[in-house]
Design a protein around this motif. Structure first.
Motif, PDB file in Angstrom:
ATOM      1  N   SER A 203       5.904  14.657  -1.420  1.00 48.92           N
ATOM      2  CA  SER A 203       6.263  15.759  -2.314  1.00 48.92           C
ATOM      3  C   SER A 203       5.840  17.108  -1.746  1.00 48.92           C
ATOM      4  CB  SER A 203       5.614  15.551  -3.689  1.00 48.92           C
ATOM      5  OG  SER A 203       6.138  14.406  -4.300  1.00 48.92           O
ATOM      6  N   SER A 204       4.684  17.168  -1.153  1.00 56.14           N
ATOM      7  CA  SER A 204       4.219  18.426  -0.569  1.00 56.14           C
ATOM      8  C   SER A 204       5.180  18.919   0.499  1.00 56.14           C
ATOM      9  CB  SER A 204       2.815  18.257   0.024  1.00 56.14           C
ATOM     10  OG  SER A 204       1.888  18.004  -1.004  1.00 56.14           O
ATOM     11  N   GLU A 205       5.678  18.028   1.319  1.00 54.91           N
ATOM     12  CA  GLU A 205       6.627  18.403   2.364  1.00 54.91           C
ATOM     13  C   GLU A 205       7.937  18.917   1.780  1.00 54.91           C
ATOM     14  OE1 GLU A 205       8.360  19.209   5.969  1.00 54.91           O
ATOM     15  OE2 GLU A 205       6.251  18.870   5.486  1.00 54.91           O
ATOM     16  N   LEU A 206       8.285  18.436   0.599  1.00 57.89           N
ATOM     17  CA  LEU A 206       9.539  18.824  -0.046  1.00 57.89           C
ATOM     18  C   LEU A 206       9.381  20.030  -0.977  1.00 57.89           C
ATOM     19  CD1 LEU A 206      10.859  15.265  -0.880  1.00 57.89           C
ATOM     20  CD2 LEU A 206      11.677  16.809   0.914  1.00 57.89           C
ATOM     21  N   GLN A 207       8.214  20.667  -0.951  1.00 54.42           N
ATOM     22  CA  GLN A 207       7.918  21.795  -1.828  1.00 54.42           C
ATOM     23  C   GLN A 207       8.079  21.407  -3.295  1.00 54.42           C
ATOM     24  OE1 GLN A 207       9.559  25.644  -0.438  1.00 54.42           O
ATOM     25  NE2 GLN A 207      10.445  24.435   1.227  1.00 54.42           N
ATOM     26  N   LEU A 208       7.665  20.196  -3.584  1.00 54.46           N
ATOM     27  CA  LEU A 208       7.697  19.635  -4.927  1.00 54.46           C
ATOM     28  C   LEU A 208       6.256  19.628  -5.425  1.00 54.46           C
ATOM     29  CD1 LEU A 208       9.480  18.203  -7.058  1.00 54.46           C
ATOM     30  CD2 LEU A 208       9.170  16.098  -5.768  1.00 54.46           C
ATOM     31  N   ALA A 209       5.963  20.501  -6.379  1.00 54.37           N
ATOM     32  CA  ALA A 209       4.590  20.673  -6.864  1.00 54.37           C
ATOM     33  C   ALA A 209       4.195  19.492  -7.743  1.00 54.37           C
ATOM     34  CB  ALA A 209       4.476  21.978  -7.638  1.00 54.37           C
ATOM     35  N   HIS A 210       3.141  18.803  -7.360  1.00 53.76           N
ATOM     36  CA  HIS A 210       2.728  17.630  -8.122  1.00 53.76           C
ATOM     37  C   HIS A 210       1.472  17.912  -8.921  1.00 53.76           C
ATOM     38  CE1 HIS A 210       0.189  16.807  -4.493  1.00 53.76           C
ATOM     39  NE2 HIS A 210       1.280  17.223  -3.883  1.00 53.76           N
ATOM     40  N   VAL A 211       1.496  17.458 -10.176  1.00 53.29           N
ATOM     41  CA  VAL A 211       0.381  17.683 -11.081  1.00 53.29           C
ATOM     42  C   VAL A 211      -0.739  16.692 -10.788  1.00 53.29           C
ATOM     43  CG1 VAL A 211       1.914  18.628 -12.848  1.00 53.29           C
ATOM     44  CG2 VAL A 211       1.280  16.203 -12.946  1.00 53.29           C
ATOM     45  N   ARG A 212      -1.936  17.036 -11.237  1.00 52.70           N
ATOM     46  CA  ARG A 212      -3.107  16.206 -10.970  1.00 52.70           C
ATOM     47  C   ARG A 212      -3.076  14.892 -11.740  1.00 52.70           C
ATOM     48  NH1 ARG A 212      -7.927  14.889 -13.154  1.00 52.70           N
ATOM     49  NH2 ARG A 212      -9.653  14.569 -11.726  1.00 52.70           N
ATOM     50  N   GLN A 213      -2.763  14.961 -13.040  1.00 59.98           N
ATOM     51  CA  GLN A 213      -2.814  13.762 -13.882  1.00 59.98           C
ATOM     52  C   GLN A 213      -1.783  12.734 -13.409  1.00 59.98           C
ATOM     53  OE1 GLN A 213      -5.061  13.279 -16.576  1.00 59.98           O
ATOM     54  NE2 GLN A 213      -4.336  11.214 -16.169  1.00 59.98           N
ATOM     55  N   GLN A 214      -2.190  11.492 -13.414  1.00 58.64           N
ATOM     56  CA  GLN A 214      -1.302  10.395 -13.060  1.00 58.64           C
ATOM     57  C   GLN A 214      -1.603   9.225 -13.977  1.00 58.64           C
ATOM     58  OE1 GLN A 214      -2.691  10.044  -8.986  1.00 58.64           O
ATOM     59  NE2 GLN A 214      -3.659   8.087  -9.433  1.00 58.64           N
TER      60      GLN A 214
ATOM     61  N   SER B  66      -1.194  -4.318  -8.403  1.00 59.74           N
ATOM     62  CA  SER B  66      -2.419  -5.097  -8.597  1.00 59.74           C
ATOM     63  C   SER B  66      -3.643  -4.203  -8.716  1.00 59.74           C
ATOM     64  CB  SER B  66      -2.594  -6.112  -7.461  1.00 59.74           C
ATOM     65  OG  SER B  66      -2.641  -5.450  -6.216  1.00 59.74           O
ATOM     66  N   LEU B  67      -3.650  -3.079  -8.022  1.00 61.90           N
ATOM     67  CA  LEU B  67      -4.742  -2.114  -8.138  1.00 61.90           C
ATOM     68  C   LEU B  67      -4.278  -0.846  -8.837  1.00 61.90           C
ATOM     69  CD1 LEU B  67      -6.385  -2.577  -4.621  1.00 61.90           C
ATOM     70  CD2 LEU B  67      -7.143  -3.516  -6.808  1.00 61.90           C
ATOM     71  N   GLY B  68      -3.241  -0.964  -9.638  1.00 65.58           N
ATOM     72  CA  GLY B  68      -2.734   0.174 -10.384  1.00 65.58           C
ATOM     73  C   GLY B  68      -1.713   1.014  -9.635  1.00 65.58           C
ATOM     74  N   GLY B  69      -1.456   0.701  -8.377  1.00 65.73           N
ATOM     75  CA  GLY B  69      -0.450   1.438  -7.623  1.00 65.73           C
ATOM     76  C   GLY B  69      -0.881   2.801  -7.126  1.00 65.73           C
ATOM     77  N   THR B  70      -2.174   3.057  -7.105  1.00 64.24           N
ATOM     78  CA  THR B  70      -2.645   4.395  -6.731  1.00 64.24           C
ATOM     79  C   THR B  70      -2.318   4.774  -5.294  1.00 64.24           C
ATOM     80  OG1 THR B  70      -4.846   3.521  -6.224  1.00 64.24           O
ATOM     81  CG2 THR B  70      -4.490   4.421  -8.438  1.00 64.24           C
ATOM     82  N   ARG B  71      -2.238   3.807  -4.414  1.00 65.97           N
ATOM     83  CA  ARG B  71      -1.909   4.133  -3.015  1.00 65.97           C
ATOM     84  C   ARG B  71      -0.453   4.576  -2.892  1.00 65.97           C
ATOM     85  NH1 ARG B  71      -4.967  -1.310  -1.439  1.00 65.97           N
ATOM     86  NH2 ARG B  71      -3.406  -1.938  -2.939  1.00 65.97           N
ATOM     87  N   ALA B  72       0.422   4.041  -3.735  1.00 64.86           N
ATOM     88  CA  ALA B  72       1.816   4.488  -3.752  1.00 64.86           C
ATOM     89  C   ALA B  72       1.876   5.952  -4.171  1.00 64.86           C
ATOM     90  CB  ALA B  72       2.640   3.627  -4.707  1.00 64.86           C
ATOM     91  N   ILE B  73       1.079   6.312  -5.161  1.00 65.35           N
ATOM     92  CA  ILE B  73       1.044   7.709  -5.600  1.00 65.35           C
ATOM     93  C   ILE B  73       0.535   8.617  -4.487  1.00 65.35           C
ATOM     94  CG2 ILE B  73      -0.122   9.337  -7.143  1.00 65.35           C
ATOM     95  CD1 ILE B  73       0.131   7.261  -9.361  1.00 65.35           C
ATOM     96  N   GLU B  74      -0.479   8.195  -3.787  1.00 64.93           N
ATOM     97  CA  GLU B  74      -1.007   9.035  -2.693  1.00 64.93           C
ATOM     98  C   GLU B  74       0.067   9.317  -1.648  1.00 64.93           C
ATOM     99  OE1 GLU B  74      -3.848  10.766  -2.713  1.00 64.93           O
ATOM    100  OE2 GLU B  74      -3.981   9.934  -4.723  1.00 64.93           O
ATOM    101  N   HIS B  75       0.876   8.337  -1.330  1.00 64.87           N
ATOM    102  CA  HIS B  75       1.967   8.553  -0.375  1.00 64.87           C
ATOM    103  C   HIS B  75       3.012   9.499  -0.956  1.00 64.87           C
ATOM    104  CE1 HIS B  75       1.183   4.828   2.348  1.00 64.87           C
ATOM    105  NE2 HIS B  75       0.151   5.642   2.258  1.00 64.87           N
TER     106      HIS B  75
ATOM    107  N   HIS C  78       0.803  -1.230   0.000  1.00 60.91           N
ATOM    108  CA  HIS C  78       0.000   0.000   0.000  1.00 60.91           C
ATOM    109  C   HIS C  78       0.832   1.274   0.000  1.00 60.91           C
ATOM    110  CE1 HIS C  78      -4.109  -1.790   1.343  1.00 60.91           C
ATOM    111  NE2 HIS C  78      -3.381  -2.693   0.726  1.00 60.91           N
ATOM    112  N   SER C  79       2.079   1.216  -0.446  1.00 59.21           N
ATOM    113  CA  SER C  79       2.922   2.404  -0.479  1.00 59.21           C
ATOM    114  C   SER C  79       3.922   2.293  -1.623  1.00 59.21           C
ATOM    115  CB  SER C  79       3.651   2.578   0.855  1.00 59.21           C
ATOM    116  OG  SER C  79       4.259   3.853   0.914  1.00 59.21           O
ATOM    117  N   THR C  80       4.823   3.254  -1.682  1.00 63.28           N
ATOM    118  CA  THR C  80       5.882   3.233  -2.675  1.00 63.28           C
ATOM    119  C   THR C  80       6.984   2.281  -2.228  1.00 63.28           C
ATOM    120  OG1 THR C  80       7.274   4.658  -4.047  1.00 63.28           O
ATOM    121  CG2 THR C  80       7.189   5.185  -1.702  1.00 63.28           C
ATOM    122  N   SER C  81       7.978   2.121  -3.064  1.00 63.36           N
ATOM    123  CA  SER C  81       9.084   1.228  -2.709  1.00 63.36           C
ATOM    124  C   SER C  81      10.002   1.882  -1.678  1.00 63.36           C
ATOM    125  CB  SER C  81       9.898   0.890  -3.965  1.00 63.36           C
ATOM    126  OG  SER C  81      10.563   2.037  -4.463  1.00 63.36           O
TER     127      SER C  81
END
Length: 187
Positions: A132-143, A118-127, A89-92
């Motif tokens: 990224s927000s903490e690192l002041q790294l602006a993330h785009v909506r599209q994934q 298995s579910l597209g990895g969306t939970r990894a993206i959420e993490h 349920h997270s990134t590597s």
């Protein structure tokens, strides 16, 4: 060519990883574009031990040669496409570790996310969005989220559906736009 430089970071070093095929597919799609130069950055080429810097990354006082090399590589780019598997349920762990090594190198740049699982990895993206927000790294909506069930043959041969093509174009459009705009913030 553009002066916009973007990295596709392959966030898995696991033997037999599916991420290499995904990252190469993303790179091939990126190379069809003219608004930015894209480069694949494979974490296998930057063997970082578990975080071993005594001083927090936000201070930028790196001691290890491996950290200095990683810092120099990441500084080159205006934005990033993170290609991540979903593990538990997270990134590597290797991608999280690589991100944690640095701080200022990520600030005021743009990020996009591509995942698989298995579910597209969306939970990894959420993490990764929270990190990224903490690192002041602006993330785009599209994934982009690729399912091991529908975008891989026998869970190992990457065969993405053409239905991902439009989302891929939108992802690159958003990333290039934001990365370009954030260059003025950093100057």
């Amino acid at each position: 060519m553009s002066d916009l430089k973007l990295a596709i970071i392959l966030g898995s070093t696991r033997p037999g990883r599916n991420g290499e095929a995904v990252a190469n597919w993303v790179l091939a799609k990126a190379k069809e574009r003219t608004n930015a130069d894209y480069e694949l950055v494979d974490l296998l080429d930057y063997p970082l031990p578990h975080l071993d810097e005594a001083v927090p990354a936000s201070r930028g006082a790196y001691a290890g040669e491996h950290t200095k090399a990683w810092s120099a590589k990441i500084k080159e780019f205006d934005g990033y496409v993170f290609v991540t598997p979903e593990y538990n349920h997270s990134t590597s762990g290797v991608l999280k570790n690589a991100i944690d090594y640095l701080y200022a190198e990520w600030n005021n740049k743009a990020a996009a996310f591509v995942s698989y699982g298995s579910l597209g990895g969306t939970r990894a993206i959420e993490h990764l969005r929270a990190i990224s927000s903490e690192l002041q790294l602006a993330h785009v909506r599209q994934q982009l989220s690729f399912s091991l069930l529908t975008d891989f043959e026998n869970f190992s041969v990457f065969k993405p559906s053409v239905t991902h093509d439009h989302a891929t174009s939108v992802l690159f459009d958003q990333l290039e736009s934001w990365a370009g705009a954030l260059k003025s913030v950093r100057s």
